[in-house]
Design a protein around this motif. Sequence first.
Motif, short mmCIF file in Angstrom:
data_model
loop_
_atom_site.label_atom_id
_atom_site.label_comp_id
_atom_site.label_asym_id
_atom_site.label_seq_id
_atom_site.Cartn_x
_atom_site.Cartn_y
_atom_site.Cartn_z
N ASN A 20 0.81 -1.23 0.00
CA ASN A 20 0.00 0.00 0.00
C ASN A 20 0.84 1.27 0.00
O ASN A 20 0.37 2.32 0.40
N LYS A 21 2.09 1.16 -0.44
CA LYS A 21 2.94 2.36 -0.44
C LYS A 21 4.07 2.22 -1.44
O LYS A 21 4.42 1.12 -1.87
N GLU A 353 4.59 11.77 1.54
CA GLU A 353 4.01 10.74 2.41
C GLU A 353 2.48 10.75 2.32
O GLU A 353 1.85 9.69 2.41
N ASP A 356 1.46 8.49 -0.21
CA ASP A 356 1.95 7.13 0.07
C ASP A 356 3.31 6.86 -0.56
O ASP A 356 3.59 5.74 -1.02
#
Length: 392
Positions: A20-21, A353, A356
Amino acid sequence: MDQKISQLSSYRQNFPALANKNYFNYGGQGPMPKISLEAIYDSYQKVQNFGPFSGKIGKWVVNEAALMRRAIATELGVSPDTIALTPNVTVGCNISLWGLNWQEGDHILLSDCEHPGIIATIKEIQRRFNIEVSTCPIMETLNKGNPVTVIKENLRQNTKLLVISHILWNTGQVLPLTEIVKLCHSLFKSPIKVLADAAQSVGVLPLQLAETEVDFYAFTGHKWWCGPEGLGGLYVSPKVRESLIPTFIGLGSILRDKVDQIIGWKPDGRRYEVSTSAYPLYSGLRQAISLHNQWGNAIERYDRIQRLSKYLWDNLIKIPEVKCLSTSPPEAGLVSFQVTNGKSHQELVNFLENQDIMVRTIINPDCVRASIHYFSLEAEIDKLVAEIKAFI
């Protein structure tokens, strides 16, 4: 190799944190693979099932430590008896720094790119033993000049130790360790010992450490190896082992006779260990190392790290408001850059950030650092570049 690259998407499923990043902080801490998490959990269960302080677990601990030293030694190109297991790089450096027999007037030389934790340790040694400490300007050799020449110009007859990073944590420059060690060992009548901070090199560079003849090499498993935090190591060359007095002393350090009397230090790297460590971490790090080797050998992995870092660098230098610290493609996985539009680097990190994308700031020099691993994807790099453009 083309087949391995095409299989990267499925390979990355081994790392839950990547789902997920877009992760570019391997130089700070790598994400653990599922197989490591499972191995740690299974080991803790085993300890509890047999009894934490049982004979079976006692034998298991000894075997786990031996397997861990062997796995690390294979990766570094050294003998297992040269490896001490430590919690992290800082402890390994402290063992090396405090274990030497410092005398008033001795000199430590370090570069201007060393980590604050190491600098603080050296300052305290200076205060306690009244030694001399100086810094050589390695940062200015990133794009021109020779770091070996700079080091040579700053060594002294009374220099006892050079402290240097193999890969500089802030600029990403790879230093020629073998050449530096050869200089230090041969320049004066008394060889100058070399302590290398290997926080950014282990898990990145293909290493045959014995060939470099470095004296001390402190590293960790939680960065580029993607192992658990709390486990690293220190390589001590057999040539200097007897001159390095143990800093931390415990049951694991000593030899005892049949009536439990202390008769000396253990004959190998274990003399720098203590006791009661988080032993299940050993299986976690071994599994992480094994997984990397399943994808490709150290040379193949390093080659891909270099190519991906160059890919990011090539795209960054096309952005007018971005300045890469290095004027040539990175030598390893650290790509450091600055934005020149007046916005702060922390603002950029925070912005990314929120999309992500994980990078970090460096204070000296003031910049942003992205860490590129062999299993990073071009698509991730494209997204990073696109969001930097959006921020600017």
